[in-house]
Design an enzyme around this catalytic site. Structure first.
Site, PDB file in Angstrom:
ATOM      1  N   TYR A   1       0.861  -1.173   0.000  1.00  0.00           N
ATOM      2  CA  TYR A   1       0.000   0.000   0.000  1.00  0.00           C
ATOM      3  C   TYR A   1       0.900   1.227   0.000  1.00  0.00           C
ATOM      4  O   TYR A   1       1.956   1.224  -0.613  1.00  0.00           O
ATOM      5  CB  TYR A   1      -0.981  -0.062   1.176  1.00  0.00           C
ATOM      6  CG  TYR A   1      -2.195   0.802   0.979  1.00  0.00           C
ATOM      7  CD1 TYR A   1      -2.979   0.683  -0.171  1.00  0.00           C
ATOM      8  CD2 TYR A   1      -2.555   1.765   1.907  1.00  0.00           C
ATOM      9  CE1 TYR A   1      -4.088   1.491  -0.379  1.00  0.00           C
ATOM     10  CE2 TYR A   1      -3.658   2.574   1.718  1.00  0.00           C
ATOM     11  CZ  TYR A   1      -4.419   2.440   0.578  1.00  0.00           C
ATOM     12  OH  TYR A   1      -5.510   3.227   0.377  1.00  0.00           O
TER      13      TYR A   1
ATOM     14  N   LYS B   1     -19.818 -20.942  -9.588  1.00  0.00           N
ATOM     15  CA  LYS B   1     -19.130 -20.777 -10.867  1.00  0.00           C
ATOM     16  C   LYS B   1     -17.705 -20.263 -10.648  1.00  0.00           C
ATOM     17  O   LYS B   1     -16.754 -20.725 -11.277  1.00  0.00           O
ATOM     18  CB  LYS B   1     -19.911 -19.785 -11.722  1.00  0.00           C
ATOM     19  CG  LYS B   1     -19.469 -19.703 -13.155  1.00  0.00           C
ATOM     20  CD  LYS B   1     -20.113 -20.805 -13.955  1.00  0.00           C
ATOM     21  CE  LYS B   1     -19.779 -20.680 -15.417  1.00  0.00           C
ATOM     22  NZ  LYS B   1     -20.825 -21.202 -16.279  1.00  0.00           N
TER      23      LYS B   1
ATOM     24  N   ASP C   1     -23.953 -19.955 -20.864  1.00  0.00           N
ATOM     25  CA  ASP C   1     -25.159 -20.736 -21.133  1.00  0.00           C
ATOM     26  C   ASP C   1     -25.296 -21.011 -22.628  1.00  0.00           C
ATOM     27  O   ASP C   1     -25.842 -22.043 -23.030  1.00  0.00           O
ATOM     28  CB  ASP C   1     -26.403 -19.993 -20.639  1.00  0.00           C
ATOM     29  CG  ASP C   1     -26.355 -19.740 -19.148  1.00  0.00           C
ATOM     30  OD1 ASP C   1     -25.836 -20.597 -18.421  1.00  0.00           O
ATOM     31  OD2 ASP C   1     -26.817 -18.679 -18.704  1.00  0.00           O
TER      32      ASP C   1
ATOM     33  N   ALA D   1     -31.073 -19.654 -25.393  1.00  0.00           N
ATOM     34  CA  ALA D   1     -29.657 -19.331 -25.530  1.00  0.00           C
ATOM     35  C   ALA D   1     -28.837 -20.536 -25.958  1.00  0.00           C
ATOM     36  O   ALA D   1     -28.060 -20.474 -26.914  1.00  0.00           O
ATOM     37  CB  ALA D   1     -29.136 -18.777 -24.211  1.00  0.00           C
TER      38      ALA D   1
ATOM     39  N   ASN E   1     -20.746 -27.876 -18.752  1.00  0.00           N
ATOM     40  CA  ASN E   1     -20.025 -26.671 -19.186  1.00  0.00           C
ATOM     41  C   ASN E   1     -18.673 -26.496 -18.513  1.00  0.00           C
ATOM     42  O   ASN E   1     -17.804 -25.795 -19.045  1.00  0.00           O
ATOM     43  CB  ASN E   1     -20.876 -25.425 -18.927  1.00  0.00           C
ATOM     44  CG  ASN E   1     -22.048 -25.321 -19.854  1.00  0.00           C
ATOM     45  OD1 ASN E   1     -22.424 -26.290 -20.506  1.00  0.00           O
ATOM     46  ND2 ASN E   1     -22.654 -24.142 -19.918  1.00  0.00           N
TER      47      ASN E   1
END
Length: 370
Positions: free
Chosen positions: A19, A74, A142, A177, A297
């Site tokens: 920082y 996900k 999707d 889709a 997927n």
């Protein structure tokens, strides 16, 4: 989920590096050379997983808060299977303009955007507009994840039965889709013919009630000029691909070509139960993990983003998607059986193969920045 630093902060020197005042040197460098953001921040390895909660799994429009567990899941899969960091983002808006504006404003923090569980047909326009507006990969999983894995499985199903994809006629149940994306990819992959069916039957060129998206797909599919119901289209078909839910009567399945392929991917209840499908089909796949040949997927999106981020691609092209499907099919090319036309999500060869193929395709197609 949690967020952790990749470097320790143990003492004052570490703190001054992570920082103030040390961080100011990095800020100044990026201000002078904006492309350095990819080297000195997390941007080049982090994806935003964005939803509006309108089409969550099989649950439908449950809202942004209720969608968050899926987005978190996900993000976990991105990290577990692709080594890609991801941030779940659920938006409290459903208007197309508002979603596009919001994601564009967030984009400087991310190397890519995974759109998730956004209802059709809005999802098509959102993806298109975001890709037009941004120079990072925009990927509606999707649509394209399902299409990539389905295409890979179909290539291998044809191979294991001694056929060519160009000899097959496919019928897709579902014009949302996933169904539209699968049809487009099968056309690009050289399918003999493919017809898409919605609630009103076969989507054909000139049907009066078509949306712009359905009209576009009608123009490049259904070479046979079929009309009528899903059952009518299945008569003599070589392939059934289900992404719609509902149930296909066994008497319709029985009219399919001998040695057909049935990919019934609705969850939790496949459109055609495997017990019925195996009576007629040479290869059967579902979306479920408790049957062989799961069309999942997770076989695609981690490696696709890993490859795209690796070369800092500006978009994910059709060529990159086809390369991903070919790589995925190739993972089990020497192990093919009717019960194994697609690898397991836990096959450690999957993500590296897809990552490499996508990165190479991005370079060939001129969308890689390194």
């Amino acid at each position: 989920m949690e967020v952790r630093a990749t470097v320790p902060v143990r003492d004052a020197d570490d703190l001054s590096l992570a920082y103030t005042p040390g961080v100011a040197r990095v800020c100044t460098a990026i201000a002078e050379q904006p492309e350095l953001v990819n080297d000195y921040t997390w941007k080049s390895n982090v994806v935003a997983v964005v939803t509006d909660g309108t089409a969550v799994l099989g649950l439908g429009d449950i809202g942004p808060e209720a969608s968050l567990p899926v987005m978190e899941g996900k993000a976990i899969l991105f990290k577990q299977f692709g080594g890609v960091d991801a941030v779940p983002i659920a938006l409290a808006c459903t208007d197309v303009d508002e979603i596009v504006e919001t994601v564009v404003r967030m984009a400087p923090s991310f190397g890519g955007v995974n759109l998730e569980d956004i209802s059709a047909p809005r999802c098509f326009e959102i993806e298109r507009r975001l890709q037009d507006a941004l120079d990072i990969p925009i990927f509606h999983d999707d649509q394209h994840g399902t299409a990539i894995v389905s295409t890979a499985a179909l290539w291998n199903a044809a191979k294991v039965t001694g056929r060519e994809i160009g000899d097959l006629r496919a019928v897709i149940s579902g014009a949302g889709a996933a169904g539209i994306a699968i049809a487009k990819m099968l056309v690009a992959a050289g399918i003999g013919d493919v017809s898409v069916c919605d609630r009103r039957g076969v989507v054909y060129d000139g049907r009066g009630d078509l949306t712009d998206v359905k009209a576009e797909i009608a123009a490049v599919t259904n070479k046979a000029g079929l009309k009528g119901s899903l059952a009518d289209a299945l008569n003599g078909a070589d392939v059934f691909i289900g992404v719609s839910g509902g149930t296909v009567p066994e008497e319709a399945v029985a009219t399919m070509a001998k040695g057909c392929f049935i990919f019934a991917m609705a969850n939790p209840t496949p459109e055609i139960h495997p017990e019925v499908a195996h009576k007629y089909a040479a290869v059967v796949a579902t979306g479920r993990s408790d049957f062989p040949n799961q069309i999942n997927n997770v076989l695609a999106f981690p490696g696709i983003f890993a490859g795209a981020l690796q070369v800092r691609a500006t978009r994910i092209t059709e060529g990159m998607k086809l390369a991903a499907a070919q790589a995925l099919a190739g993972v089990v090319a020497d192990e093919l059986t009717a019960q194994k036309v697609i690898p397991s999500p836990f096959d450690e060869r999957v993500a590296p193969a897809v990552t490499k193929a996508v990165a190479e395709a991005a370079r060939r197609e001129g969308v890689a920045r390194r």
